[in-house]
Motif scaffolding. Structure first.
Motif, PDB file in Angstrom:
ATOM      1  N   ASP A   3      27.810  75.140 -89.716  1.00  0.00           N
ATOM      2  CA  ASP A   3      28.422  74.784 -90.995  1.00  0.00           C
ATOM      3  C   ASP A   3      29.940  74.851 -90.845  1.00  0.00           C
ATOM      4  O   ASP A   3      30.474  75.889 -90.442  1.00  0.00           O
ATOM      5  N   PRO A   4      30.660  73.772 -91.146  1.00  0.00           N
ATOM      6  CA  PRO A   4      32.112  73.777 -90.962  1.00  0.00           C
ATOM      7  C   PRO A   4      32.824  74.800 -91.842  1.00  0.00           C
ATOM      8  O   PRO A   4      33.994  75.109 -91.619  1.00  0.00           O
ATOM      9  N   ARG A   5      32.118  75.343 -92.837  1.00  0.00           N
ATOM     10  CA  ARG A   5      32.726  76.364 -93.696  1.00  0.00           C
ATOM     11  C   ARG A   5      32.624  77.761 -93.087  1.00  0.00           C
ATOM     12  O   ARG A   5      33.184  78.711 -93.620  1.00  0.00           O
ATOM     13  N   GLU A   6      31.907  77.874 -91.976  1.00  0.00           N
ATOM     14  CA  GLU A   6      31.789  79.151 -91.289  1.00  0.00           C
ATOM     15  C   GLU A   6      32.620  79.117 -90.010  1.00  0.00           C
ATOM     16  O   GLU A   6      32.762  78.063 -89.383  1.00  0.00           O
ATOM     17  N   SER A   7      33.145  80.266 -89.635  1.00  0.00           N
ATOM     18  CA  SER A   7      34.039  80.337 -88.481  1.00  0.00           C
ATOM     19  C   SER A   7      33.260  80.690 -87.220  1.00  0.00           C
ATOM     20  O   SER A   7      32.566  81.702 -87.174  1.00  0.00           O
ATOM     21  N   LEU A   8      33.387  79.844 -86.202  1.00  0.00           N
ATOM     22  CA  LEU A   8      32.829  80.124 -84.884  1.00  0.00           C
ATOM     23  C   LEU A   8      33.738  79.515 -83.837  1.00  0.00           C
ATOM     24  O   LEU A   8      34.138  78.353 -83.948  1.00  0.00           O
ATOM     25  N   VAL A   9      34.071  80.298 -82.824  1.00  0.00           N
ATOM     26  CA  VAL A   9      34.859  79.817 -81.692  1.00  0.00           C
ATOM     27  C   VAL A   9      34.062  80.061 -80.423  1.00  0.00           C
ATOM     28  O   VAL A   9      33.579  81.179 -80.196  1.00  0.00           O
ATOM     29  N   ILE A  10      33.890  79.030 -79.611  1.00  0.00           N
ATOM     30  CA  ILE A  10      33.298  79.162 -78.280  1.00  0.00           C
ATOM     31  C   ILE A  10      34.319  78.619 -77.285  1.00  0.00           C
ATOM     32  O   ILE A  10      34.613  77.425 -77.286  1.00  0.00           O
ATOM     33  N   SER A  11      34.876  79.493 -76.479  1.00  0.00           N
ATOM     34  CA  SER A  11      35.914  79.089 -75.537  1.00  0.00           C
ATOM     35  C   SER A  11      35.485  79.408 -74.113  1.00  0.00           C
ATOM     36  O   SER A  11      35.178  80.567 -73.799  1.00  0.00           O
ATOM     37  N   VAL A  12      35.470  78.390 -73.254  1.00  0.00           N
ATOM     38  CA  VAL A  12      35.261  78.601 -71.826  1.00  0.00           C
ATOM     39  C   VAL A  12      36.611  78.960 -71.210  1.00  0.00           C
ATOM     40  O   VAL A  12      37.587  78.233 -71.365  1.00  0.00           O
ATOM     41  N   THR A  13      36.664  80.086 -70.518  1.00  0.00           N
ATOM     42  CA  THR A  13      37.940  80.597 -70.015  1.00  0.00           C
ATOM     43  C   THR A  13      37.979  80.784 -68.500  1.00  0.00           C
ATOM     44  O   THR A  13      39.048  81.012 -67.939  1.00  0.00           O
ATOM     45  N   LYS A  14      36.817  80.710 -67.841  1.00  0.00           N
ATOM     46  CA  LYS A  14      36.776  80.892 -66.396  1.00  0.00           C
ATOM     47  C   LYS A  14      35.888  79.821 -65.766  1.00  0.00           C
ATOM     48  O   LYS A  14      34.851  79.462 -66.320  1.00  0.00           O
ATOM     49  N   LEU A  15      36.306  79.348 -64.609  1.00  0.00           N
ATOM     50  CA  LEU A  15      35.517  78.373 -63.851  1.00  0.00           C
ATOM     51  C   LEU A  15      35.776  78.623 -62.365  1.00  0.00           C
ATOM     52  O   LEU A  15      36.916  78.595 -61.913  1.00  0.00           O
ATOM     53  N   LYS A  16      34.711  78.881 -61.620  1.00  0.00           N
ATOM     54  CA  LYS A  16      34.854  79.192 -60.200  1.00  0.00           C
ATOM     55  C   LYS A  16      33.884  78.337 -59.399  1.00  0.00           C
ATOM     56  O   LYS A  16      32.673  78.386 -59.608  1.00  0.00           O
ATOM     57  N   ALA A  17      34.427  77.557 -58.455  1.00  0.00           N
ATOM     58  CA  ALA A  17      33.601  76.683 -57.618  1.00  0.00           C
ATOM     59  C   ALA A  17      33.963  76.921 -56.154  1.00  0.00           C
ATOM     60  O   ALA A  17      34.303  78.040 -55.761  1.00  0.00           O
ATOM     61  N   ALA A  18      33.913  75.874 -55.324  1.00  0.00           N
ATOM     62  CA  ALA A  18      34.181  76.015 -53.892  1.00  0.00           C
ATOM     63  C   ALA A  18      35.659  76.289 -53.635  1.00  0.00           C
ATOM     64  O   ALA A  18      36.521  76.035 -54.476  1.00  0.00           O
ATOM     65  N   GLN A  19      35.956  76.785 -52.421  1.00  0.00           N
ATOM     66  CA  GLN A  19      37.323  77.085 -52.028  1.00  0.00           C
ATOM     67  C   GLN A  19      37.904  76.034 -51.080  1.00  0.00           C
ATOM     68  O   GLN A  19      39.045  76.152 -50.653  1.00  0.00           O
ATOM     69  N   ALA A  20      37.125  75.005 -50.756  1.00  0.00           N
ATOM     70  CA  ALA A  20      37.584  73.986 -49.803  1.00  0.00           C
ATOM     71  C   ALA A  20      37.513  72.597 -50.435  1.00  0.00           C
ATOM     72  O   ALA A  20      36.695  72.343 -51.326  1.00  0.00           O
ATOM     73  N   TYR A  21      38.345  71.679 -49.946  1.00  0.00           N
ATOM     74  CA  TYR A  21      38.362  70.319 -50.475  1.00  0.00           C
ATOM     75  C   TYR A  21      37.071  69.557 -50.168  1.00  0.00           C
ATOM     76  O   TYR A  21      36.671  68.665 -50.913  1.00  0.00           O
ATOM     77  N   ASN A  22      36.438  69.881 -49.046  1.00  0.00           N
ATOM     78  CA  ASN A  22      35.327  69.045 -48.575  1.00  0.00           C
ATOM     79  C   ASN A  22      33.961  69.715 -48.731  1.00  0.00           C
ATOM     80  O   ASN A  22      33.019  69.386 -48.019  1.00  0.00           O
ATOM     81  N   VAL A  23      33.865  70.661 -49.651  1.00  0.00           N
ATOM     82  CA  VAL A  23      32.601  71.378 -49.856  1.00  0.00           C
ATOM     83  C   VAL A  23      32.133  71.226 -51.305  1.00  0.00           C
ATOM     84  O   VAL A  23      32.892  71.477 -52.244  1.00  0.00           O
ATOM     85  N   ILE A  24      30.889  70.789 -51.459  1.00  0.00           N
ATOM     86  CA  ILE A  24      30.204  70.888 -52.743  1.00  0.00           C
ATOM     87  C   ILE A  24      29.410  72.195 -52.700  1.00  0.00           C
ATOM     88  O   ILE A  24      28.547  72.374 -51.837  1.00  0.00           O
ATOM     89  N   PRO A  25      29.702  73.145 -53.595  1.00  0.00           N
ATOM     90  CA  PRO A  25      29.095  74.471 -53.479  1.00  0.00           C
ATOM     91  C   PRO A  25      27.641  74.495 -53.958  1.00  0.00           C
ATOM     92  O   PRO A  25      27.179  73.577 -54.641  1.00  0.00           O
ATOM     93  N   ASP A  26      26.965  75.567 -53.612  1.00  0.00           N
ATOM     94  CA  ASP A  26      25.607  75.779 -54.113  1.00  0.00           C
ATOM     95  C   ASP A  26      25.592  76.137 -55.590  1.00  0.00           C
ATOM     96  O   ASP A  26      24.634  75.852 -56.301  1.00  0.00           O
ATOM     97  N   HIS A  27      26.634  76.820 -56.037  1.00  0.00           N
ATOM     98  CA  HIS A  27      26.643  77.250 -57.427  1.00  0.00           C
ATOM     99  C   HIS A  27      28.074  77.246 -57.974  1.00  0.00           C
ATOM    100  O   HIS A  27      29.048  77.273 -57.213  1.00  0.00           O
ATOM    101  N   VAL A  28      28.180  77.190 -59.290  1.00  0.00           N
ATOM    102  CA  VAL A  28      29.454  77.259 -59.994  1.00  0.00           C
ATOM    103  C   VAL A  28      29.327  78.304 -61.091  1.00  0.00           C
ATOM    104  O   VAL A  28      28.299  78.375 -61.771  1.00  0.00           O
ATOM    105  N   GLU A  29      30.369  79.115 -61.251  1.00  0.00           N
ATOM    106  CA  GLU A  29      30.366  80.156 -62.268  1.00  0.00           C
ATOM    107  C   GLU A  29      31.238  79.740 -63.450  1.00  0.00           C
ATOM    108  O   GLU A  29      32.388  79.322 -63.279  1.00  0.00           O
ATOM    109  N   ILE A  30      30.670  79.844 -64.628  1.00  0.00           N
ATOM    110  CA  ILE A  30      31.371  79.556 -65.878  1.00  0.00           C
ATOM    111  C   ILE A  30      31.364  80.836 -66.709  1.00  0.00           C
ATOM    112  O   ILE A  30      30.364  81.559 -66.732  1.00  0.00           O
ATOM    113  N   ALA A  31      32.466  81.121 -67.400  1.00  0.00           N
ATOM    114  CA  ALA A  31      32.489  82.285 -68.285  1.00  0.00           C
ATOM    115  C   ALA A  31      33.351  81.975 -69.491  1.00  0.00           C
ATOM    116  O   ALA A  31      34.222  81.095 -69.456  1.00  0.00           O
TER     117      ALA A  31
END
Length: 389
Positions: free
Chosen positions: A230-258
């Motif tokens: 309901d737009p009359r109720e207050s809710l905030v959902i903010s994604v603040t962390k994202l962690k993936a691979a450390q190399a340019y040429n790697v697609i990782p097995d997993h990604v972390e979102i927080a």
């Protein structure tokens, strides 16, 4: 009835305390020097009943009024600093690298110490005042406020009402703001691990790319507020962390979102927990992946009780006048673990102007010393109002 001028004599001393604490900040549950400093000051004021080591570094001290036949009210100040490298360039800047008082807890502690000195010398009230110096307001659950309540301070010290105060940049020094009901939002934190199948970045067709899936989840989460609440109720959902691979040429097995969830409506916490998982799981499984999910309810809504809010408003008005007290402020979505004390006992949380300073949690922030006599005066006015002889 007091005016702020009654507390100017304490301002110089409280300024010295505040600047010492600012220069020597300590993180959550590590406030050993701060606790020692506070305890020594309280003892020097002639306060005999001081209990330390509550929630590791917390303190509760009792001041009996001139008449003992009254209730006990609690006044709370937080003591911990933040893991931020200071850039204020003040002479009293942090001596501890990577740690600073970026939220004004040094000021909160100094103001409650100033009130303690005054009340211990006058005792112009009935009943008892419990001074609560709390560690660890800033960390994730379990916070210092939660632990002090869990360790039974409300029952042990027979506290019937509890009050808190926080400075706010952007409000003029000498002005107060408060509202009945919700004043600060709840804080919940979530972690999502998107589990795909990694591989070489040149061959994405041989993978189940969790980076692309994570991007879809992040976008999907935005619709939970805009299309499912309901737009009359207050809710905030903010994604603040994202962690993936450390190399340019790697697609990782997993990604972390927080991220974090904030609301003023307690029922929306159930909604957020359920729908964030459903959204992330649905999107991931549509791509042949899956998710791990963790949701932590860190801090409840900070809820001001009507009778105690009116006491706080009366006390502030007696100090600075009605025109300097906004009693219908709009609630914020920041979280405050004083909420746990307000769940345990009725009470109220008020905001004190810090002037045109940098924002809270900013590396250039500093508490404004001109606000000290207003905070000290508010505590004294509150005690003498709530526990009038």
């Amino acid at each position: 009835m007091h005016t702020v001028e009654n507390f100017r004599d304490l301002q110089r001393e409280a300024t010295n305390w505040r600047r010492y604490l600012h220069a020597n900040p300590e993180l959550d549950f590590q406030e050993h020097n701060t606790a020692r400093f506070v305890t020594e000051k309280l003892a020097s004021f002639g306060i005999n009943h001081i209990e330390t080591g509550i929630a590791e570094t917390g303190i509760v001290a009792l001041i009996q009024g001139e008449r003992g036949d009254g209730p006990t009210i609690g006044l709370r100040a937080d003591m911990d600093a933040l893991p931020i490298a200071e850039a204020s360039n003040k002479p009293w800047s942090s001596k501890n690298p990577g740690i600073m008082h970026a939220c004004g807890h040094d000021g909160h502690t100094a103001m409650l110490l100033g009130a303690a000195k005054y009340l211990a010398s006058t005792r112009n009230f009935k009943g008892c005042v419990a001074l609560i110096f709390q560690p660890a307001e800033e960390p994730e659950f379990p916070t210092g406020g939660f632990r002090m309540v869990q360790e039974g301070i409300m029952d042990r010290f027979a506290i019937s009402q509890v009050f808190g105060m926080h400075n706010v940049p952007g409000i003029e020094v000498g002005k107060f703001a408060i509202c009945d009901g919700p004043i600060d939002g709840s804080q919940d934190d979530f972690d999502i691990v998107v589990k795909g199948r990694g591989g070489h970045a040149s061959s994405p067709h041989r993978t189940i790319d969790p980076v692309v899936i994570a991007a879809q989840i992040i976008l999907g989460l935005q619709t939970l507020v805009s299309r499912k609440t309901d737009p009359r109720e207050s809710l905030v959902i903010s994604v603040t962390k994202l962690k993936a691979a450390q190399a340019y040429n790697v697609i990782p097995d997993h990604v972390e979102i927080a991220g974090t969830v904030r609301t003023l409506a307690s029922g929306l916490r159930d909604f957020a927990e359920r729908e964030i998982l459903a959204c992330a799981q649905g999107i991931a499984r549509g791509f042949g992946a899956d998710v791990e999910f963790r949701y932590v309810r860190s801090v409840p809504v900070t809820f001001n009780h009507t009778e105690e809010t009116n006491l706080a408003i009366t006390a502030a008005r007696r100090l600075v006048g009605s025109s300097s007290v906004n009693d219908k402020m709009r609630p914020g979505m920041g979280a405050e673990d004083f909420a746990y004390m307000l769940e345990a006992r009725p009470g109220a949380y008020i905001l004190l102007g810090n002037g045109p300073t940098a924002a809270l949690h900013n590396n250039e922030y500093d508490f404004t010393d001109e606000a000290l006599p207003y905070g000290i005066g508010y505590w004294v006015s509150l005690v003498e109002t709530a526990l009038a002889v």
